[in-house]
Design an enzyme around this catalytic site. Sequence first.
Site, PDB file in Angstrom:
ATOM      1  N   ALA A   1      -4.001  -0.855  -2.045  1.00 49.00           N
ATOM      2  CA  ALA A   1      -3.016   0.152  -2.740  1.00 49.00           C
ATOM      3  C   ALA A   1      -2.548   0.079  -3.513  1.00 49.00           C
ATOM      4  CB  ALA A   1      -1.837   0.956  -2.152  1.00 49.00           C
ATOM      5  N   PHE A   2      -2.023   0.286  -4.642  1.00 49.24           N
ATOM      6  CA  PHE A   2      -1.929   0.288  -6.032  1.00 49.24           C
ATOM      7  C   PHE A   2      -0.488  -0.615  -5.996  1.00 49.24           C
ATOM      8  CE2 PHE A   2       1.337   2.757  -8.862  1.00 49.24           C
ATOM      9  CZ  PHE A   2       1.977   3.317  -7.984  1.00 49.24           C
ATOM     10  N   LYS A   3       0.497  -0.398  -5.116  1.00 50.92           N
ATOM     11  CA  LYS A   3       1.561  -1.703  -5.115  1.00 50.92           C
ATOM     12  C   LYS A   3       1.205  -2.308  -5.101  1.00 50.92           C
ATOM     13  CE  LYS A   3       4.112   2.278  -3.348  1.00 50.92           C
ATOM     14  NZ  LYS A   3       2.621   3.546  -3.401  1.00 50.92           N
ATOM     15  N   ASP A   4       0.169  -3.037  -5.745  1.00 54.36           N
ATOM     16  CA  ASP A   4      -0.410  -4.960  -5.483  1.00 54.36           C
ATOM     17  C   ASP A   4      -0.066  -4.806  -6.650  1.00 54.36           C
ATOM     18  OD1 ASP A   4      -0.278  -5.392  -2.561  1.00 54.36           O
ATOM     19  OD2 ASP A   4      -2.368  -4.586  -2.318  1.00 54.36           O
TER      20      ASP A   4
ATOM     21  N   LEU B   1       3.824  -5.123  -6.911  1.00 57.85           N
ATOM     22  CA  LEU B   1       4.123  -6.149  -6.236  1.00 57.85           C
ATOM     23  C   LEU B   1       3.423  -7.613  -5.807  1.00 57.85           C
ATOM     24  CD1 LEU B   1       5.108  -3.646  -3.077  1.00 57.85           C
ATOM     25  CD2 LEU B   1       7.153  -5.033  -4.477  1.00 57.85           C
TER      26      LEU B   1
END
Length: 489
Positions: A108-111, A114
């Site tokens: 997911a784009f949170k990577d 994060l």
Amino acid sequence: MRYVSTRGQSPAVPASTTILNGLAPDGGLYVPESLPALDLTALQGLSYRARAEKILSLFLTDFPAADLHDCVESAYTAEKFGGQDPAPLHALSGDRHLLELWHGPTCAFKDMALQILPHLLAKSLKIQGETRRAVILVATSGDTGKAALEGFCNAPGTAILVFYPGDGVSEIQKRQMITQRGENVGVCGIQGNFDDAQTGVKALFSDPAVQKKMEKAHAFLSSANSINFGRLVPQIVYYVHAYLTLVEQGRIALGDPIRVCVPTGNFGNILAAFMAARMGLPIERFVCASNENDVLTEFIQTGRYNRVRPFHTTISPSMDILISSNLERLLWYLTDQNTTRVAAWMKQLKETGEYRITGAPFSLLSGLFEAASLNEEETAAAIRKTEETDHTVIDPHTAVAVGALEKVAPADCPTVIASTASPFKFTRAVLSALGEQGSEDPFEELSLLEKKAGKAPRSLSELKSLPVRFPQVVGKTEMESVLESFVQK
Ligand SMILES: *Cc1c(COP(=O)(O)O)cnc(C)c1O
């Protein structure tokens, strides 16, 4: 570069302090005092990592250059992001371009943010001479928890404890968390929903008894949620990268305008695009796409923000949000940094559940932003149509963006669509949208979707064989003791 609060009642601080604090002491969000200008010509022909390093150095001015270099090199490796380009473009018909932000370890784009935030936080500890251990406390509805765990896994000077709702996350999301590797990680289920987990975590942050125990353990609590400015800067990078990739592909010339379309929840991703534009990236329009939780659609169309409305659980759960925290930063820009007005609106929101913007800030908003929302059937239809016309399988969040584009005025420039998750993370909804039969077994569903969408990411298919390390599920009242035994380890 110094950072001030959107509510104007906190002292200006350097970048490392904003990253350690997360929220400003007056309850506002940190924003840079001014925005640096981009030199697009100097960024041409560079790798993603080199672009990231240059852009980060404009904001994190108290970080030694060698430290930033280390952070970027450790975060965006070809191994973690499945290739040299962590954010590739995938062209669709009609001059639309998917910016694929889900090639990282948790799909997911949170990577994108994060994977680097833990490194930035570790360097911030060093810069501030902080010797206590930072204990990152997270309540998650699914994607953030796993992305934070992967990011902070074995990061020096930190530990991370994630609480997830026992009856709230998908089977794949749960497996991703309870099998997490790493020495400094902890995961625990809560008997309840996301709100219970979130409320419990907030209570731990403000409990003086907890503070005392942390001090005894030479630790302090910190957070990794999307109000941390350290998560925004890395997101500016991929918009610049996407623009320069279009230039390299000969689709536009340097200086030509583009439009971006972003599936939005907490307003972090689209705000990063807005900041990139303010720094000189030629983004002409922003399309803010929502699911049935259409609070932002109404705000952009009318100026009225009203969170008093039913909460819908949808097939794009990471956008099931009624309070978009990062919008506060946009208000600060739209009012030309008027902290008094921003603070008054946020007070109204807290007390009455709504506020309204009018006049110049609203004109500015309407001139730049368009918004549309999709219901569940429309989201499924967007998945189906994209598969039929472009032979590309997209996830439900990306589908909300693709569908929103059909509801707003057409543009005569290319559109970059933020593609925020791998379809394999949401197999059930995607299979159903494509008219395929699902299965009770999530891993069986991965294989079913492989017939339509190519190979599933290994990080998801390998979950089946990973040992469960964190089976614990506790009652809401036991969160404090879980935290206590976690820091004593
Ligand atoms: C978090 C998330 C979003 C929403 O992003 P915001 O920055 O909160 O607006 C959209 N799609 C996916 C898959 C996400 O995980």
